[in-house]
Design an enzyme around this catalytic site. Structure first.
Site, PDB file in Angstrom:
ATOM      1  N   MET A  28       1.659   3.424   2.418  1.00 36.74           N
ATOM      2  CA  MET A  28       1.637   3.456   0.958  1.00 36.74           C
ATOM      3  C   MET A  28       2.467   2.301   0.393  1.00 36.74           C
ATOM      4  O   MET A  28       2.898   2.343  -0.765  1.00 36.74           O
ATOM      5  CB  MET A  28       2.144   4.804   0.434  1.00 36.74           C
ATOM      6  CG  MET A  28       1.216   5.959   0.795  1.00 36.74           C
ATOM      7  SD  MET A  28       1.343   7.374  -0.323  1.00 36.74           S
ATOM      8  CE  MET A  28       3.048   7.827  -0.102  1.00 36.74           C
ATOM      9  N   GLY A  29       2.688   1.282   1.218  1.00 32.03           N
ATOM     10  CA  GLY A  29       3.439   0.132   0.743  1.00 32.03           C
ATOM     11  C   GLY A  29       4.939   0.351   0.762  1.00 32.03           C
ATOM     12  O   GLY A  29       5.428   1.244   1.445  1.00 32.03           O
ATOM     13  N   LEU A  31       7.023  -1.576   2.192  1.00 30.11           N
ATOM     14  CA  LEU A  31       7.168  -1.670   3.642  1.00 30.11           C
ATOM     15  C   LEU A  31       8.597  -1.999   4.064  1.00 30.11           C
ATOM     16  O   LEU A  31       9.315  -2.724   3.389  1.00 30.11           O
ATOM     17  CB  LEU A  31       6.217  -2.722   4.198  1.00 30.11           C
ATOM     18  CG  LEU A  31       4.728  -2.529   3.883  1.00 30.11           C
ATOM     19  CD1 LEU A  31       3.898  -3.604   4.572  1.00 30.11           C
ATOM     20  CD2 LEU A  31       4.245  -1.140   4.297  1.00 30.11           C
ATOM     21  N   HIS A  32       8.981  -1.439   5.208  1.00 31.86           N
ATOM     22  CA  HIS A  32      10.295  -1.688   5.785  1.00 31.86           C
ATOM     23  C   HIS A  32      10.148  -1.923   7.284  1.00 31.86           C
ATOM     24  O   HIS A  32       9.019  -1.969   7.812  1.00 31.86           O
ATOM     25  CB  HIS A  32      11.252  -0.529   5.478  1.00 31.86           C
ATOM     26  CG  HIS A  32      10.691   0.828   5.818  1.00 31.86           C
ATOM     27  ND1 HIS A  32      10.486   1.247   7.118  1.00 31.86           N
ATOM     28  CD2 HIS A  32      10.280   1.852   5.024  1.00 31.86           C
ATOM     29  CE1 HIS A  32       9.993   2.468   7.114  1.00 31.86           C
ATOM     30  NE2 HIS A  32       9.849   2.867   5.868  1.00 31.86           N
ATOM     31  N   GLY A  34      10.559  -0.060   9.753  1.00 30.11           N
ATOM     32  CA  GLY A  34       9.822   0.996  10.442  1.00 30.11           C
ATOM     33  C   GLY A  34       8.324   0.737  10.439  1.00 30.11           C
ATOM     34  O   GLY A  34       7.657   0.888  11.471  1.00 30.11           O
ATOM     35  N   HIS A  35       7.781   0.351   9.289  1.00 31.15           N
ATOM     36  CA  HIS A  35       6.359   0.027   9.209  1.00 31.15           C
ATOM     37  C   HIS A  35       6.015  -1.150  10.122  1.00 31.15           C
ATOM     38  O   HIS A  35       4.996  -1.135  10.828  1.00 31.15           O
ATOM     39  CB  HIS A  35       5.968  -0.347   7.772  1.00 31.15           C
ATOM     40  CG  HIS A  35       6.053   0.785   6.805  1.00 31.15           C
ATOM     41  ND1 HIS A  35       6.969   0.798   5.774  1.00 31.15           N
ATOM     42  CD2 HIS A  35       5.338   1.935   6.685  1.00 31.15           C
ATOM     43  CE1 HIS A  35       6.800   1.898   5.061  1.00 31.15           C
ATOM     44  NE2 HIS A  35       5.826   2.616   5.595  1.00 31.15           N
ATOM     45  N   ASP A 148       7.741  11.277   9.797  1.00 26.90           N
ATOM     46  CA  ASP A 148       6.823  12.235   9.189  1.00 26.90           C
ATOM     47  C   ASP A 148       6.135  13.026  10.308  1.00 26.90           C
ATOM     48  O   ASP A 148       4.911  12.975  10.467  1.00 26.90           O
ATOM     49  CB  ASP A 148       5.800  11.510   8.319  1.00 26.90           C
ATOM     50  CG  ASP A 148       6.459  10.764   7.170  1.00 26.90           C
ATOM     51  OD1 ASP A 148       6.893  11.422   6.217  1.00 26.90           O
ATOM     52  OD2 ASP A 148       6.548   9.524   7.235  1.00 26.90           O
ATOM     53  N   SER A 183      12.921   4.751   5.200  1.00 20.67           N
ATOM     54  CA  SER A 183      11.900   5.335   4.336  1.00 20.67           C
ATOM     55  C   SER A 183      11.731   4.441   3.116  1.00 20.67           C
ATOM     56  O   SER A 183      12.698   3.843   2.638  1.00 20.67           O
ATOM     57  CB  SER A 183      12.326   6.736   3.892  1.00 20.67           C
ATOM     58  OG  SER A 183      11.499   7.220   2.854  1.00 20.67           O
ATOM     59  N   ARG A 185      11.367   5.457   0.268  1.00 21.58           N
ATOM     60  CA  ARG A 185      12.125   6.106  -0.804  1.00 21.58           C
ATOM     61  C   ARG A 185      13.595   5.685  -0.817  1.00 21.58           C
ATOM     62  O   ARG A 185      14.284   5.878  -1.824  1.00 21.58           O
ATOM     63  CB  ARG A 185      12.013   7.627  -0.688  1.00 21.58           C
ATOM     64  CG  ARG A 185      10.590   8.144  -0.849  1.00 21.58           C
ATOM     65  CD  ARG A 185      10.512   9.633  -0.580  1.00 21.58           C
ATOM     66  NE  ARG A 185       9.135  10.088  -0.497  1.00 21.58           N
ATOM     67  CZ  ARG A 185       8.414  10.515  -1.515  1.00 21.58           C
ATOM     68  NH1 ARG A 185       8.954  10.537  -2.718  1.00 21.58           N
ATOM     69  NH2 ARG A 185       7.174  10.913  -1.353  1.00 21.58           N
TER      70      ARG A 185
END
Length: 279
Positions: A28-29, A31-32, A34-35, A148, A183, A185
């Site tokens: 969902m964009g 990005l960090h 982790g992605h 997740d 995350s 968030r």
């Protein structure tokens, strides 16, 4: 790096390029690292790696959360280019859902406990968008972060129910220096909130390492009491569950594969995390 905004464009690309294997990282964009770790794993295992960026309105049970979700497409594309991602799919809501979709899935307990209980309809929205993306991209393998974990379990069940020839691969949680699970968030946290959020990892670590010293109930009380000492943290739930069925347990002898799951409000930001319990 190729960037496509429509289903027709990306499908024509696949027809012309005829890739032997497609690795897919749906996001969902915002990005960090982790992605990007998912992109790196996919690139090692596939001829072409595709990343999608789409903030899916169907999985937000809180409209305010959807509005506040961080978006920065230019920064995301730069990160993906630096990671040598091959293809990026950036559709609009209208492109993803040209017709109304009201499909209802049944994933049993996988979608009714923990996140499913506290975010009604969330996993149904996740399943809708993932089925749609899988139909568009038709990947051989798809990669998801284990932060997740419940979502990962639901997607594995989705693929099983639909009999899709796609291998779902879970990748380890990537953490910041203070232990906080990465995350999108996290961008919304103030510096003080960010520091406070590191307590989630500390509490999870204690639980994961003390199975032999305390009962399930005692460790659940410990977790809740520990976080309640910080006024910025409010525990929404903390569960110790079977890692396969996600059924919450009351006694250690109920299963050998145990994971501690939590959702915590840090100020006004909701964060989730989990950790495998050491035998």
């Amino acid at each position: 790096m190729q960037v496509f905004k429509t289903v027709k464009e990306i499908q024509i690309y696949f027809i012309n390029s005829k890739p032997k294997s497609i690795g897919f990282v749906p996001t969902m964009g915002a990005l960090h690292v982790g992605h990007i770790s998912l992109i790196n794993v996919s690139k090692k295992q596939n001829n072409i790696t595709v990343c999608s960026i789409f903030v899916n309105p169907k999985q937000f049970n809180n409209p305010e959360d959807l509005i506040k979700y961080p978006r920065n497409i230019d920064a995301d594309l730069e990160k993906l280019a630096n990671a040598n991602c091959d293809v990026v799919f950036v559709p609009s809501v209208e492109e993803m859902y040209p017709n109304k979709i009201e499909k209802e899935y049944n994933f049993g307990i996988l979608s009714t406990v923990m996140e499913g209980e506290h975010r009604p309809g969330h996993f149904n929205g996740v399943a809708i968008v993932i089925e749609r993306l899988f139909d568009i991209i038709k990947p051989n393998k798809a990669y998801f972060g284990e932060k997740d974990f419940q979502q990962l379990s639901v997607i594995k069940e989705l693929v099983k129910q639909l009999k899709l020839p796609i291998k779902i691969i879970g990748c380890p949680i990537i953490r910041e220096d203070n232990g906080l699970a990465m995350s999108s968030r996290n961008e919304r946290l103030t510096k003080i909130e960010h520091n406070a959020a590191s307590e989630i990892n500390k509490a999870l670590k204690y639980v994961s390492q003390n199975k032999n010293n305390y009962s399930v109930l005692e460790l659940k009380k410990y977790f809740n009491n520990y976080l309640s000492k910080n006024k910025l943290l409010t525990t929404e739930y903390f569960e110790i569950a079977d890692g396969n069925s996600l059924t919450p347990i009351n006694h250690w002898n109920e299963t050998e594969y145990l994971i501690a799951f939590t959702a915590v409000m840090v100020g006004g930001v909701r964060l989730i995390d989990n950790m495998t319990i050491i035998n």
